[in-house]
Design a protein around this motif. Structure first.
Motif, PDB file in Angstrom:
ATOM      1  N   SER A 219      -2.940  27.847 -48.370  1.00  0.00           N
ATOM      2  CA  SER A 219      -3.682  28.037 -49.610  1.00  0.00           C
ATOM      3  C   SER A 219      -3.302  26.965 -50.644  1.00  0.00           C
ATOM      4  O   SER A 219      -4.161  26.406 -51.333  1.00  0.00           O
ATOM      5  CB  SER A 219      -3.400  29.445 -50.133  1.00  0.00           C
ATOM      6  N   ILE A 220      -2.011  26.648 -50.726  1.00  0.00           N
ATOM      7  CA  ILE A 220      -1.549  25.608 -51.669  1.00  0.00           C
ATOM      8  C   ILE A 220      -2.116  24.253 -51.243  1.00  0.00           C
ATOM      9  O   ILE A 220      -2.636  23.486 -52.052  1.00  0.00           O
ATOM     10  CB  ILE A 220       0.004  25.567 -51.709  1.00  0.00           C
ATOM     11  N   LEU A 221      -2.019  24.000 -49.952  1.00  0.00           N
ATOM     12  CA  LEU A 221      -2.507  22.719 -49.396  1.00  0.00           C
ATOM     13  C   LEU A 221      -3.988  22.513 -49.717  1.00  0.00           C
ATOM     14  O   LEU A 221      -4.394  21.447 -50.189  1.00  0.00           O
ATOM     15  CB  LEU A 221      -2.291  22.735 -47.883  1.00  0.00           C
ATOM     16  N   TYR A 222      -4.812  23.555 -49.517  1.00  0.00           N
ATOM     17  CA  TYR A 222      -6.254  23.446 -49.762  1.00  0.00           C
ATOM     18  C   TYR A 222      -6.559  23.292 -51.252  1.00  0.00           C
ATOM     19  O   TYR A 222      -7.426  22.522 -51.642  1.00  0.00           O
ATOM     20  CB  TYR A 222      -6.998  24.663 -49.188  1.00  0.00           C
ATOM     21  N   THR A 223      -5.838  24.059 -52.093  1.00  0.00           N
ATOM     22  CA  THR A 223      -6.049  23.958 -53.546  1.00  0.00           C
ATOM     23  C   THR A 223      -5.798  22.523 -54.004  1.00  0.00           C
ATOM     24  O   THR A 223      -6.615  21.923 -54.706  1.00  0.00           O
ATOM     25  CB  THR A 223      -5.087  24.917 -54.299  1.00  0.00           C
ATOM     26  N   VAL A 224      -4.665  21.971 -53.574  1.00  0.00           N
ATOM     27  CA  VAL A 224      -4.303  20.611 -53.981  1.00  0.00           C
ATOM     28  C   VAL A 224      -5.322  19.614 -53.434  1.00  0.00           C
ATOM     29  O   VAL A 224      -5.823  18.750 -54.170  1.00  0.00           O
ATOM     30  CB  VAL A 224      -2.868  20.278 -53.494  1.00  0.00           C
ATOM     31  N   ARG A 225      -5.674  19.743 -52.162  1.00  0.00           N
ATOM     32  CA  ARG A 225      -6.628  18.814 -51.537  1.00  0.00           C
ATOM     33  C   ARG A 225      -7.983  18.835 -52.274  1.00  0.00           C
ATOM     34  O   ARG A 225      -8.541  17.783 -52.597  1.00  0.00           O
ATOM     35  CB  ARG A 225      -6.828  19.229 -50.067  1.00  0.00           C
ATOM     36  N   ASP A 226      -8.486  20.037 -52.586  1.00  0.00           N
ATOM     37  CA  ASP A 226      -9.792  20.156 -53.252  1.00  0.00           C
ATOM     38  C   ASP A 226      -9.772  19.533 -54.652  1.00  0.00           C
ATOM     39  O   ASP A 226     -10.699  18.831 -55.029  1.00  0.00           O
ATOM     40  CB  ASP A 226     -10.218  21.634 -53.355  1.00  0.00           C
ATOM     41  N   HIS A 227      -8.697  19.770 -55.414  1.00  0.00           N
ATOM     42  CA  HIS A 227      -8.618  19.201 -56.762  1.00  0.00           C
ATOM     43  C   HIS A 227      -8.445  17.686 -56.725  1.00  0.00           C
ATOM     44  O   HIS A 227      -8.958  16.981 -57.589  1.00  0.00           O
ATOM     45  CB  HIS A 227      -7.466  19.828 -57.550  1.00  0.00           C
ATOM     46  N   LEU A 228      -7.714  17.211 -55.713  1.00  0.00           N
ATOM     47  CA  LEU A 228      -7.474  15.760 -55.630  1.00  0.00           C
ATOM     48  C   LEU A 228      -8.772  14.979 -55.424  1.00  0.00           C
ATOM     49  O   LEU A 228      -8.883  13.821 -55.823  1.00  0.00           O
ATOM     50  CB  LEU A 228      -6.492  15.430 -54.484  1.00  0.00           C
ATOM     51  N   ARG A 229      -9.769  15.633 -54.795  1.00  0.00           N
ATOM     52  CA  ARG A 229     -11.062  14.975 -54.570  1.00  0.00           C
ATOM     53  C   ARG A 229     -11.705  14.576 -55.895  1.00  0.00           C
ATOM     54  O   ARG A 229     -12.262  13.499 -56.033  1.00  0.00           O
ATOM     55  CB  ARG A 229     -12.018  15.932 -53.829  1.00  0.00           C
ATOM     56  N   ASP A 230     -11.609  15.479 -56.896  1.00  0.00           N
ATOM     57  CA  ASP A 230     -12.214  15.216 -58.214  1.00  0.00           C
ATOM     58  C   ASP A 230     -11.289  14.412 -59.119  1.00  0.00           C
ATOM     59  O   ASP A 230     -11.740  13.697 -59.996  1.00  0.00           O
ATOM     60  CB  ASP A 230     -12.525  16.543 -58.947  1.00  0.00           C
ATOM     61  N   ASN A 231      -9.997  14.627 -58.940  1.00  0.00           N
ATOM     62  CA  ASN A 231      -9.038  13.996 -59.852  1.00  0.00           C
ATOM     63  C   ASN A 231      -7.818  13.504 -59.078  1.00  0.00           C
ATOM     64  O   ASN A 231      -6.942  14.289 -58.735  1.00  0.00           O
ATOM     65  CB  ASN A 231      -8.621  15.034 -60.917  1.00  0.00           C
ATOM     66  N   PRO A 232      -7.744  12.199 -58.818  1.00  0.00           N
ATOM     67  CA  PRO A 232      -6.613  11.668 -58.040  1.00  0.00           C
ATOM     68  C   PRO A 232      -5.266  11.890 -58.737  1.00  0.00           C
ATOM     69  O   PRO A 232      -4.222  11.810 -58.098  1.00  0.00           O
ATOM     70  CB  PRO A 232      -6.916  10.167 -57.930  1.00  0.00           C
ATOM     71  N   LYS A 233      -5.288  12.170 -60.032  1.00  0.00           N
ATOM     72  CA  LYS A 233      -4.022  12.394 -60.751  1.00  0.00           C
ATOM     73  C   LYS A 233      -3.719  13.891 -60.883  1.00  0.00           C
ATOM     74  O   LYS A 233      -2.885  14.290 -61.705  1.00  0.00           O
ATOM     75  CB  LYS A 233      -4.111  11.779 -62.158  1.00  0.00           C
ATOM     76  N   PHE A 234      -4.430  14.717 -60.105  1.00  0.00           N
ATOM     77  CA  PHE A 234      -4.308  16.174 -60.241  1.00  0.00           C
ATOM     78  C   PHE A 234      -2.856  16.645 -60.146  1.00  0.00           C
ATOM     79  O   PHE A 234      -2.397  17.429 -60.977  1.00  0.00           O
ATOM     80  CB  PHE A 234      -5.148  16.886 -59.170  1.00  0.00           C
ATOM     81  N   ILE A 235      -2.123  16.141 -59.147  1.00  0.00           N
ATOM     82  CA  ILE A 235      -0.743  16.641 -58.977  1.00  0.00           C
ATOM     83  C   ILE A 235       0.122  16.263 -60.178  1.00  0.00           C
ATOM     84  O   ILE A 235       0.750  17.132 -60.786  1.00  0.00           O
ATOM     85  CB  ILE A 235      -0.109  16.129 -57.660  1.00  0.00           C
ATOM     86  N   GLU A 236       0.124  14.975 -60.540  1.00  0.00           N
ATOM     87  CA  GLU A 236       1.021  14.597 -61.652  1.00  0.00           C
ATOM     88  C   GLU A 236       0.653  15.278 -62.967  1.00  0.00           C
ATOM     89  O   GLU A 236       1.526  15.600 -63.772  1.00  0.00           O
ATOM     90  CB  GLU A 236       1.157  13.078 -61.802  1.00  0.00           C
ATOM     91  N   GLU A 237      -0.625  15.555 -63.169  1.00  0.00           N
ATOM     92  CA  GLU A 237      -1.038  16.199 -64.427  1.00  0.00           C
ATOM     93  C   GLU A 237      -0.746  17.702 -64.445  1.00  0.00           C
ATOM     94  O   GLU A 237      -0.700  18.326 -65.497  1.00  0.00           O
ATOM     95  CB  GLU A 237      -2.547  15.985 -64.662  1.00  0.00           C
ATOM     96  N   ASN A 238      -0.586  18.285 -63.244  1.00  0.00           N
ATOM     97  CA  ASN A 238      -0.452  19.758 -63.178  1.00  0.00           C
ATOM     98  C   ASN A 238       0.817  20.232 -62.471  1.00  0.00           C
ATOM     99  O   ASN A 238       0.929  21.407 -62.141  1.00  0.00           O
ATOM    100  CB  ASN A 238      -1.665  20.346 -62.442  1.00  0.00           C
ATOM    101  N   VAL A 239       1.758  19.303 -62.250  1.00  0.00           N
ATOM    102  CA  VAL A 239       2.886  19.663 -61.379  1.00  0.00           C
ATOM    103  C   VAL A 239       3.679  20.882 -61.887  1.00  0.00           C
ATOM    104  O   VAL A 239       4.042  21.769 -61.099  1.00  0.00           O
ATOM    105  CB  VAL A 239       3.781  18.425 -61.086  1.00  0.00           C
ATOM    106  N   ALA A 240       3.904  20.962 -63.183  1.00  0.00           N
ATOM    107  CA  ALA A 240       4.691  22.091 -63.695  1.00  0.00           C
ATOM    108  C   ALA A 240       3.929  23.415 -63.518  1.00  0.00           C
ATOM    109  O   ALA A 240       4.516  24.429 -63.103  1.00  0.00           O
ATOM    110  CB  ALA A 240       5.040  21.879 -65.168  1.00  0.00           C
ATOM    111  N   ASP A 241       2.617  23.389 -63.793  1.00  0.00           N
ATOM    112  CA  ASP A 241       1.806  24.612 -63.619  1.00  0.00           C
ATOM    113  C   ASP A 241       1.736  25.016 -62.143  1.00  0.00           C
ATOM    114  O   ASP A 241       1.782  26.208 -61.808  1.00  0.00           O
ATOM    115  CB  ASP A 241       0.380  24.398 -64.147  1.00  0.00           C
ATOM    116  N   LEU A 242       1.620  24.008 -61.265  1.00  0.00           N
ATOM    117  CA  LEU A 242       1.580  24.316 -59.818  1.00  0.00           C
ATOM    118  C   LEU A 242       2.898  24.964 -59.393  1.00  0.00           C
ATOM    119  O   LEU A 242       2.903  25.987 -58.698  1.00  0.00           O
ATOM    120  CB  LEU A 242       1.328  23.039 -59.007  1.00  0.00           C
TER     121      LEU A 242
END
Ligand code: KG4
Ligand code: ZN
Length: 340
Positions: A219-242
């Protein structure tokens, strides 16, 4: 007469030695292995080599910190398993040679048993220990178990993971997020500044008291993968919330079954043990449950949560009192459920 026990732990990637007088911890020295960080997990061959380099200085320091001479030792306790065979061999071989040289008995200890029995380790400012029976949630990199502890060596596993361990869920999440190994401590730290309700992940639906964490990882893998499609900076911008959201989910999964186990067994003394028991969010959840369900709780201090030799020495001390000694021809075991 005072009994001094030397404990040796080498089951994974921490080389540790401790000296106890009875159950009182005089020293507990832990040498971690940084070498695995860049590989995102423990490399067994590198772990056993590092144990070989660390074991003598670690034991030497433990004896010096305890201010005793090796000739004062009554017995040597060592982890026989479960763990990495190459790593276990280093501690086991050293224990055998040292016991032979000193002409004292050695005591074999089960690693998971030891994680639980660390609650009986005392020192100058800590002497409160649990009464039997108590429940212990044992959560580490390799195990997730709910154990009814009836006596030092009478334990019953009433729930366990059917796939990944809770520690693996932390470590695999860290890997997905590009954070270093081990994941637990990093996620714990990041979670403190994140929003735990920012993301929601799939929760397992497993009957009884068993756990499952493999679906959460997907579930984590898919959430991250789906968001990365729209926003390549998704992880760095949301790491604390994730991190905060994942940690909250893991803790809720762990606590739900623990509460259920306490209700089913009628046991209200509840402990946690193992590496994941260092988690600050889990501490908060245990305190809240203690308040709500009138539990008496036991949370190990940080150096007794992750792998350490104080837990091996205290488990060894109770076996030593029974005269339950190990023979020189034993070999380590990699896998074995709670050996009591
Ligand atoms: O008991 P342990 O040191 O070794 C095993 O026997 O496996 O547990 C290691 C596990 C790792 O998965 C690590 O990520 C996790 O404990 N861990 C934590 C924390 N500190 C270590 N997990 C969550 N929060 C922590 N603060
Ligand atoms: Zn462990």
């Amino acid at each position: 007469m005072d009994e001094y026990i030397l404990g040796i732990e080498s089951s994974c990637d921490d080389t540790s030695a401790a000296v106890l007088r009875g159950t009182c911890v005089l020293s507990n020295v832990i040498a971690g292995q940084k070498v695995h960080e860049k590989y995102g997990g423990v490399v067994p061959e590198l772990a056993s080599r590092a144990h070989q380099q660390n074991i003598i200085p670690v034991i030497d320091t433990a004896l010096k910190d305890a201010k005793i001479d090796k000739k004062q030792l009554s017995a040597i306790a060592f982890t026989r398993g479960p763990g990495l065979l190459g790593s276990l061999l280093v501690g086991t071989s050293f224990a055998k040679a040292f016991a032979l040289t000193l002409d004292i008995p050695m005591v074999e200890v089960d690693h998971m048993n030891a994680h639980i029995l660390v609650h009986f380790a005392t020192d100058a400012d800590h002497d409160e220990v649990p009464d039997f029976p108590f429940l212990c949630l044992t959560v580490s990199g390799g195990h997730t178990q709910i154990v009814v502890v009836k006596d030092y060596f009478d334990m019953e596993v009433i729930g366990q993971t059917i796939d990944d361990a809770a520690g693996e869920a932390f470590d695999k999440t860290a890997k997905i997020l590009g954070l270093p190994y081990p994941g637990g401590p990093v996620i714990d730290k990041m979670a403190k500044i994140g929003n735990p309700d920012a993301f929601s992940f799939a929760r397992p639906n497993i009957p009884g008291l068993n756990y499952s964490f493999s679906g959460l990882k997907t579930s984590i893998l898919y959430t991250v993968r789906d968001h990365l499609r729209d926003n390549p900076k998704f992880i760095e911008e949301n790491v604390a919330d994730l991190c905060a959201s994942v940690q909250k989910t893991i803790i809720e999964i762990l606590m739900n079954k623990l509460v259920k186990a306490a209700k089913q067994t009628g046991i209200s003394t509840v402990a946690i043990a193992g590496g994941v028991s260092a988690n600050s969010g889990l501490h908060d959840a245990m305190r809240a449950a203690a308040e709500k369900y009138k539990w008496r709780i036991f949370i190990p201090r940080l150096s007794y949560s992750t792998d350490n030799a104080a837990m091996v020495a205290v488990a060894g001390y109770f076996k030593y009192l029974k005269g339950d000694f190990a023979s020189q021809d034993l070999t380590p075991y990699a896998r074995q459920s709670l050996n009591v």
